[in-house]
Enzyme design. Structure first.
Site, mmCIF file in Angstrom:
data_model
loop_
_atom_site.group_PDB
_atom_site.id
_atom_site.type_symbol
_atom_site.label_atom_id
_atom_site.label_comp_id
_atom_site.label_asym_id
_atom_site.label_seq_id
_atom_site.Cartn_x
_atom_site.Cartn_y
_atom_site.Cartn_z
ATOM 1 C CG ASP A 61 78.449 64.277 25.058
ATOM 2 O OD1 ASP A 61 78.414 63.147 24.528
ATOM 3 O OD2 ASP A 61 77.602 64.678 25.880
ATOM 4 C CE LYS A 85 77.576 57.454 21.976
ATOM 5 N NZ LYS A 85 77.441 58.496 23.009
ATOM 6 C CD GLU A 119 78.832 58.918 26.447
ATOM 7 O OE1 GLU A 119 77.869 58.451 27.078
ATOM 8 O OE2 GLU A 119 78.926 58.892 25.208
ATOM 9 C CG ASP A 123 75.352 59.016 30.631
ATOM 10 O OD1 ASP A 123 74.289 59.459 30.145
ATOM 11 O OD2 ASP A 123 76.444 59.109 30.070
#
Lengths: 620, 181
Positions: free
Chosen positions: A25, A86, A186, A208
């Protein structure tokens, strides 16, 4: 020597060796690696016992640090310490400038807009290199854990990631020496973690909320197949935004509106983060900053988050609508991401869906665990009957047509893999090339969508205008990555395609980075082994020379000069030799001193038997 | 070596359902899922490139087949295609005056609704009316096709196409009014 294995006809094949697969992850704030430990997939801790690796990389005078060690430099050296990288993946410099909040980094103005690089004391560093540093740490953590090299990895990405962001994630993994089995959304990974273990059937919302990204996915779980029915989200909404709102509140409250330096901003940010965390467990929290002190309550925080919370429910509503489902069709809500620990978020979700969300897995680990389970399937350790994932493309793919308009060729939420073909024709006699501009997004104007790349089709056979029919196939694979091929229909001539990605790096630049990273790895290994060989050689020579000074009388002059000869040879090699040469010479010296060492040992024993005390032997 | 799917196969027989406009979506979905379990590229991640490519093609074909079968409009176009009628090749006069008038009227209703959240209720009334029209149009299409009335079913296809486009526009309009962008 290994022999060929010849099997009896009809004999059972030997048990296939278990491969070593991991799930990673790669998060905005934290990153994790998970693999099979015993019979279950678990996240792996660092030497300090921490499973979460903070996604922070520091480029320091004495090397690169990742995680907690890098965090120490956040305040002291923020220009060389990269956080939330990211968010930069697959973005252009101008898009990064439009983030609307302050970044302490300087970007290399020499490079094109689509290729941002942060200027650090290690030179210009691209986002994929920063991500690769984080992935390398996780790779080493896993390899140390199992003492094996990784056979393959599943890396998770937000469902909302576009083609450029996915491609850069894959590039970063390759740069870190990982074989990517699959890029997995994800939320899908989270559903894998919950679904496979519980064998649930029905429609599931995966909510999420991470540090920097927000994703909502609607999945249908049925007969062992997970299908993503719809996804939605916001690539710029997450816990960081709540920190920022809290920070702004603190500044407003304490009158720190302007005149505040970078270091104070970072300190305030850290304070805001810690207040937010504590408010998940306490109703109110006291704080102190410089000479200011105050109190904030949980309700005050919820009030501050009104806008992001409303945005979250709007996205949920839109996802339901895209899948043509009602709230009552939702059986479960899975919570993912550290920010879902916030009571305000949990309450909002429970109110909206009318059911209490699932929180039995640690929301920080559930994605990595799901990725680890899927990695086991893909590497072949686990029967594929146990789970098949059918993902959808998160954003529509389209082509530029006349008048700056977009013609959609693959609408969003289409199940992947998918292939769609479109025919084009020439508008001039004898025309041999065509240019195609591929964009991604939902808007009608090209300028409102994200440009993915320009494809030049060359080698079309010259014909009268409008006769040549070029069939262009757009293929999106199971990772959500686009590839394009083209063919002239009547003649079957394949057109050549030159891709010019609008964002991120040219394939050749990535290839160059990969090459130099491999070369550096070899160089690093050689330099480590060289210094080890030098240390070993020096240690041996020290012992031999001391022995010669003491006991040269035990051997004849010829043997002594042979030993001295070898010592000299080794001394010369120390400066100029390779590690292999030094090791060989060390071995040679060791060999010619074997009998000398035995003679000394005998003499020592004889001496001892002549009444020397134990103490004096031990002290020698 | 796995035998992969051929792109020549009829989508209906691929998904093991009868070749009609009225379809058993449940069976189609079961077949789709079981074939995907067999052919999805994930099942071939350790195999050589040619097999991975073949899997990609088979899996894409299945996705396309299931999408075509499960969408009434795409299913209708596909069925007409099997009878040799290309729905892309249509002129205004194929559509008929009546259809054009109906289109214009419905569009006018949508265009004249009050702005913002005020128009929401009327928008929903319009939405319901259009949904009913979609259902009856589908029924008529099925009947026309069963009678092999190709021209009639082609006109009904275009009617359905227009109504579904209108449905999407209504939804988008609603999104804008609710601030969902």
């Amino acid at each position: 020597m290994a022999l060929l294995q010849i099997q009896e006809p009809g004999a059972k094949p030997p048990q296939r060796e278990q491969k070593f697969a991991v799930g990673i992850d790669l998060g905005t704030t934290n990153s994790l690696v998970a693999t099979k430990v015993g019979s279950v997939v678990e996240t792996l801790p660092s030497d300090d016992g921490e499973d979460l690796l903070q996604s922070i990389v520091h480029y320091g005078d004495d090397g690169i640090k990742v995680g907690r060690e890098a965090r120490d430099f956040l305040v002291k050296d923020n220009k060389n310490t990269v956080v939330s990288v990211k968010r930069l993946l697959g973005k252009s410099q101008s898009e990064i400038r439009e983030f609307g909040y302050y970044l302490p980094y300087k970007f290399d103005a020499q490079l094109p807009d689509g290729d941002p690089a942060i200027i650090t004391r290690h030179g210009s560093i691209r986002p994929i290199q920063v991500s690769a540093e984080i992935l390398s740490v996780l790779r080493k953590r896993a390899e140390n854990f199992s003492d094996k090299e990784i056979d393959g990895a599943v890396i998770t990405v937000p469902a909302y990631f576009n083609d450029a962001q996915r491609q850069q994630t894959k590039d970063a993994a390759e740069l870190a020496g990982l074989k990517v089995l699959r890029l997995l959304n994800e939320p899908t990974a989270a559903a894998v973690a919950y679904g496979l273990d519980a064998g649930a059937e029905g429609n599931v919302i995966v909510f999420d909320l991470g540090g920097g990204t927000f994703d909502v996915s609607l999945l249908s779980l049925r007969g062992g197949v997970f299908q993503v029915l719809a996804t939605g989200g916001d690539t710029n909404l997450g816990g960081d935004d709540i920190d920022r709102l809290l920070q702004e509140w603190l500044r407003r409250k304490e009158g720190l509106l302007s005149d505040i330096d970078d270091k104070a901003v970072t300190t305030l940010n850290l304070l805001a983060t810690s207040l937010k965390h504590r408010l998940s467990f306490e109703e109110s929290v006291e704080y102190a900053f410089d000479s200011f002190t105050g109190v904030i309550t949980r309700d005050e925080l919820k009030g501050l988050c009104k806008t992001p919370l409303k945005r979250m429910t709007s996205v949920c509503r839109k996802v339901l609508r895209d899948a043509q489902l009602e709230i009552s069709d939702i059986k479960e809500v899975v919570m993912v991401g550290g920010s879902t620990r916030m009571p305000a978020v949990r309450e909002t979700v429970a109110d909206f869906f009318g059911i209490s969300p699932l929180v039995s897995f640690d929301p920080d680990k559930v994605v990595a665990i799901g990725a680890g389970i899927q990695a086991e399937v893909l590497v072949g350790n686990r029967s594929s009957d146990e789970g098949l994932l059918l993902d959808v493309i998160p954003l529509s793919l389209g082509l530029e047509t006349m008048g700056n308009l977009v013609e959609k060729i693959i609408p969003r939420n289409t199940t992947i893999p998918v292939t769609r073909a479109q025919e084009f024709t020439t508008y001039k006699d004898g025309q041999t090339a065509l240019s195609i501009h591929v964009v991604q997004g939902e808007r009608e104007l090209v300028s409102d969508c994200r440009s993915l790349g320009r494809f030049e089709l060359r080698g079309i056979p010259p014909m009268v205008a409008g006769v040549a029919k070029v069939r262009v196939s757009f293929q999106v694979d199971a990772d959500g990555l686009l590839s394009v091929s083209a063919e002239e229909v009547s003649t079957g001539v394949k057109a050549e395609i030159a891709v010019k990605p609008s964002y991120g790096l040219q394939a050749s630049v990535v290839e160059e980075m990969l090459k130099s990273s491999r070369e550096n790895a070899i160089k690093d290994m050689e330099s480590r082994s060289l210094s080890e060989a030098r240390v070993d050689a020096e240690r041996l020579m020290e012992v031999v020379k001391a022995a010669l000074l003491e006991d040269a009388g035990l051997i004849d002059p010829k043997e002594k000069s042979l030993i001295e000869n070898k010592c000299e040879l080794l001394t010369n090699l120390l400066r100029v030799g390779t590690s292999a040469e030094i090791k060989q010479a060390t071995e040679d010296l060791n060999l010619v001193t074997v009998s000398f060492a035995n003679l000394r040992m005998d003499a020592q024993i004889a001496k001892t038997l002549h009444g020397e005390s134990i103490d004096s032997i031990v002290s020698e | 070596m796995t035998k992969f799917l051929s792109s020549d196969q009829n989508y209906f027989s691929l998904l093991e359902i009868s070749c009609d406009f009225e379809v058993d979506l449940e069976t189609a979905r079961e077949t789709f899922l079981s074939l995907q379990r067999k052919f999805h590229p994930d099942q071939f991640s350790g195999c050589d490139e040619s097999e991975q490519l073949a899997a990609l093609h088979s899996s894409s074909l299945l996705n396309d087949a299931y999408e075509t079968i499960s969408s009434p409009l795409k299913r209708a176009a596909y069925l007409l295609g099997l009878s040799g009628i290309d729905v892309e090749q249509t002129s205004q006069k194929d559509l008929g005056m009546e259809l054009l008038m109906e289109q214009m009227e419905l569009r006018e209703v949508l265009g004249s609704l009050p702005d913002g959240e005020q128009g929401l209720e009327e928008l929903e009334t319009l939405q319901d009316a259009v949904s009913e029209k979609v259902a009856s149009c589908q029924l008529e299409f099925g009947k026309a096709l069963a009678k092999n009335d190709l021209l009639g079913s082609k006109r009904l296809y275009h009617k359905l196409q227009f109504l579904i486009k209108l449905t999407i526009e209504i939804t988008e309009d609603e999104d804008r009014r609710l601030g969902l962008g």
